[in-house]
Design an enzyme around this catalytic site. Sequence first.
Site, PDB file in Angstrom:
ATOM      1  N   ARG A 176       0.827  -1.225   0.000  1.00  0.00           N
ATOM      2  CA  ARG A 176       0.000   0.000   0.000  1.00  0.00           C
ATOM      3  C   ARG A 176       0.851   1.260   0.000  1.00  0.00           C
ATOM      4  O   ARG A 176       0.544   2.247   0.653  1.00  0.00           O
ATOM      5  CB  ARG A 176      -0.962   0.026   1.200  1.00  0.00           C
ATOM      6  N   SER A 226     -10.418  -0.210   3.641  1.00  0.00           N
ATOM      7  CA  SER A 226      -9.697  -0.430   4.899  1.00  0.00           C
ATOM      8  C   SER A 226      -9.169   0.897   5.428  1.00  0.00           C
ATOM      9  O   SER A 226      -8.501   1.636   4.700  1.00  0.00           O
ATOM     10  CB  SER A 226      -8.507  -1.363   4.673  1.00  0.00           C
ATOM     11  N   GLU A 296      -4.497   3.765   6.257  1.00  0.00           N
ATOM     12  CA  GLU A 296      -4.359   3.482   4.820  1.00  0.00           C
ATOM     13  C   GLU A 296      -5.104   4.569   4.039  1.00  0.00           C
ATOM     14  O   GLU A 296      -4.657   5.042   3.008  1.00  0.00           O
ATOM     15  CB  GLU A 296      -4.960   2.103   4.504  1.00  0.00           C
TER      16      GLU A 296
HETATM   17  C1  FAD Z   1     -15.559  -0.621  -0.498  1.00  0.00           C
HETATM   18  C2  FAD Z   1     -14.086  -0.404  -0.733  1.00  0.00           C
HETATM   19  C3  FAD Z   1     -13.244  -1.485  -0.820  1.00  0.00           C
HETATM   20  C4  FAD Z   1     -11.874  -1.316  -1.044  1.00  0.00           C
HETATM   21  N1  FAD Z   1     -11.075  -2.415  -1.136  1.00  0.00           N
HETATM   22  C5  FAD Z   1      -9.770  -2.266  -1.396  1.00  0.00           C
HETATM   23  C6  FAD Z   1      -8.922  -3.423  -1.545  1.00  0.00           C
HETATM   24  O1  FAD Z   1      -9.355  -4.554  -1.472  1.00  0.00           O
HETATM   25  N2  FAD Z   1      -7.606  -3.206  -1.771  1.00  0.00           N
HETATM   26  C7  FAD Z   1      -7.077  -1.954  -1.887  1.00  0.00           C
HETATM   27  O2  FAD Z   1      -5.870  -1.833  -2.104  1.00  0.00           O
HETATM   28  N3  FAD Z   1      -7.850  -0.860  -1.750  1.00  0.00           N
HETATM   29  C8  FAD Z   1      -9.176  -0.974  -1.515  1.00  0.00           C
HETATM   30  N4  FAD Z   1      -9.960   0.134  -1.375  1.00  0.00           N
HETATM   31  C9  FAD Z   1      -9.340   1.474  -1.425  1.00  0.00           C
HETATM   32  C10 FAD Z   1      -9.359   2.125  -2.819  1.00  0.00           C
HETATM   33  O3  FAD Z   1     -10.390   1.585  -3.595  1.00  0.00           O
HETATM   34  C11 FAD Z   1      -8.042   1.962  -3.570  1.00  0.00           C
HETATM   35  O4  FAD Z   1      -6.963   2.465  -2.831  1.00  0.00           O
HETATM   36  C12 FAD Z   1      -8.096   2.640  -4.948  1.00  0.00           C
HETATM   37  O5  FAD Z   1      -6.997   2.211  -5.690  1.00  0.00           O
HETATM   38  C13 FAD Z   1      -8.091   4.177  -4.873  1.00  0.00           C
HETATM   39  O6  FAD Z   1      -8.365   4.693  -6.163  1.00  0.00           O
HETATM   40  P1  FAD Z   1      -9.097   6.093  -6.345  1.00  0.00           P
HETATM   41  O7  FAD Z   1      -9.116   6.413  -7.796  1.00  0.00           O
HETATM   42  O8  FAD Z   1     -10.406   6.098  -5.679  1.00  0.00           O
HETATM   43  O9  FAD Z   1      -8.083   7.059  -5.595  1.00  0.00           O
HETATM   44  P2  FAD Z   1      -8.432   8.363  -4.766  1.00  0.00           P
HETATM   45  O10 FAD Z   1      -9.126   7.963  -3.512  1.00  0.00           O
HETATM   46  O11 FAD Z   1      -9.093   9.355  -5.627  1.00  0.00           O
HETATM   47  O12 FAD Z   1      -6.956   8.852  -4.425  1.00  0.00           O
HETATM   48  C14 FAD Z   1      -6.132   8.101  -3.560  1.00  0.00           C
HETATM   49  C15 FAD Z   1      -4.742   8.768  -3.533  1.00  0.00           C
HETATM   50  O13 FAD Z   1      -4.133   8.626  -4.804  1.00  0.00           O
HETATM   51  C16 FAD Z   1      -3.831   9.908  -5.371  1.00  0.00           C
HETATM   52  N5  FAD Z   1      -4.098   9.808  -6.813  1.00  0.00           N
HETATM   53  C17 FAD Z   1      -5.241   9.446  -7.445  1.00  0.00           C
HETATM   54  N6  FAD Z   1      -5.053   9.399  -8.768  1.00  0.00           N
HETATM   55  C18 FAD Z   1      -3.771   9.742  -8.985  1.00  0.00           C
HETATM   56  C19 FAD Z   1      -2.952   9.890 -10.150  1.00  0.00           C
HETATM   57  N7  FAD Z   1      -3.430   9.656 -11.381  1.00  0.00           N
HETATM   58  N8  FAD Z   1      -1.644  10.238  -9.996  1.00  0.00           N
HETATM   59  C20 FAD Z   1      -1.136  10.481  -8.766  1.00  0.00           C
HETATM   60  N9  FAD Z   1      -1.858  10.389  -7.631  1.00  0.00           N
HETATM   61  C21 FAD Z   1      -3.151  10.010  -7.742  1.00  0.00           C
HETATM   62  C22 FAD Z   1      -4.758  10.881  -4.682  1.00  0.00           C
HETATM   63  O14 FAD Z   1      -4.198  12.184  -4.691  1.00  0.00           O
HETATM   64  C23 FAD Z   1      -4.838  10.273  -3.275  1.00  0.00           C
HETATM   65  O15 FAD Z   1      -3.705  10.640  -2.521  1.00  0.00           O
HETATM   66  C24 FAD Z   1     -11.344  -0.007  -1.165  1.00  0.00           C
HETATM   67  C25 FAD Z   1     -12.200   1.101  -1.077  1.00  0.00           C
HETATM   68  C26 FAD Z   1     -13.562   0.910  -0.882  1.00  0.00           C
HETATM   69  C27 FAD Z   1     -14.462   2.117  -0.808  1.00  0.00           C
END
Ligand code: FAD
Length: 325
Positions: A176, A226, A296
């Site tokens: 992560r 998480s 996280e």
């Molecule tokens: C129900 C649920 C279940 C989940 N299960 C998991 C799981 O099993 N495993 C897991 O790892 N995660 C899980 N997550 C967390 C999340 O889905 C992941 O971390 C996902 O990859 C985040 O993507 P996002 O586009 O929503 O990022 P965001 O929440 O929009 O951003 C997260 C971070 O990344 C940065 N960011 C976003 N896009 C970029 C880019 N293009 N370049 C640079 N920085 C960027 C943002 O600035 C921020 O700091 C879960 C979340 C939910 C709600």
Amino acid sequence: MKVAPLEEELRTMAIGDVKVGELLSRHTSFRIGGPASVFVEPDTLDGVVRVLDWARDEHLPYFIIGQGTNILVSDRGVDAIVISTARGLRQIEINPPLMRAGSGVLLTKLCHVAERAQLSGLEFAISIPGTLGGALVMNAGAHGGAMVEVVESVLVWDAIRGVRRIQAQDVQFQYRQSRFMNNPWIALEAELRLKPCDSVNIRRTMQHNMEYRKKSQPVGEPNAGSVFKNPLPHYAGKLIENVGAKGWRVGDAQVSTLHANFIVNRGQARAVDVLTLMRRIRLFVYRDTGIILRPEVRWIGPGEGGATATWENLWYEEGVGLREL
Ligand SMILES: Cc1cc2nc3c(=O)[nH]c(=O)nc-3n(C[C@H](O)[C@H](O)[C@H](O)COP(=O)(O)OP(=O)(O)OC[C@H]3O[C@@H](n4cnc5c(N)ncnc54)[C@H](O)[C@@H]3O)c2cc1C
């Protein structure tokens, strides 16, 4: 930040949609978060690069948002230019066994495209919400797999060196974690290396992963996945459950009764409610085990470091805000 001239300048650039005071609760899976000073949704990759170049040259704070599924945004909002990748970075190209995709593509969409192209490797990601960009930054993973296993290279916007392609080993993926977190890098697109495989087998694994998730996580309620990282070899969920925290509630923020490492928004939860609950959980787990849980979920809002403050080592004190642990 004086918003009016910035808004005007952005509109003149004609790169896409520009909104002032857009509530970030509309863009986060927690449904929490105050307004962004300016919210921009560029239509193209070139538009994303232009707005990033401009923010850097004007010394303006900026923050990139994917699908907002791993962030907790301050109730006071973010005094920054918030740039969404959802519209402009959506291209997908397949050249088996390679797949190239924009960082605004949803992971689940990518999984289905890979399945149709008979390419295996992304089955672990079928039920991870969010964009490819967010997944790269977080080295998202599940069911024993993680992004590190499929990424070949990433096209990044680097605030210092401009747009360039970096190889996967230079991203230094860890659990992560990645170099995106402490470098002024934005992921624009990634090249993934997959393996040819029969679609039926891919679909079967994805189905299994989705069913497991439905049973074990509160998928129907707003949350951000998480909340804490697993302090390996321990599981955060188990440690939290052991202190009896399932069901604890502050305002409308509640520790899920299904999975203790999830906090759900039961209606009108504020960021401050979630932070208070997290602080309580950390104190109890620390008291009982000596283990400090690390978030996280990423904190977006005022705190040390301005708009892009993260709280890996920060502790929240009511009335004081975030301070170093
Ligand atoms: C129900 C649920 C279940 C989940 N299960 C998991 C799981 O099993 N495993 C897991 O790892 N995660 C899980 N997550 C967390 C999340 O889905 C992941 O971390 C996902 O990859 C985040 O993507 P996002 O586009 O929503 O990022 P965001 O929440 O929009 O951003 C997260 C971070 O990344 C940065 N960011 C976003 N896009 C970029 C880019 N293009 N370049 C640079 N920085 C960027 C943002 O600035 C921020 O700091 C879960 C979340 C939910 C709600």
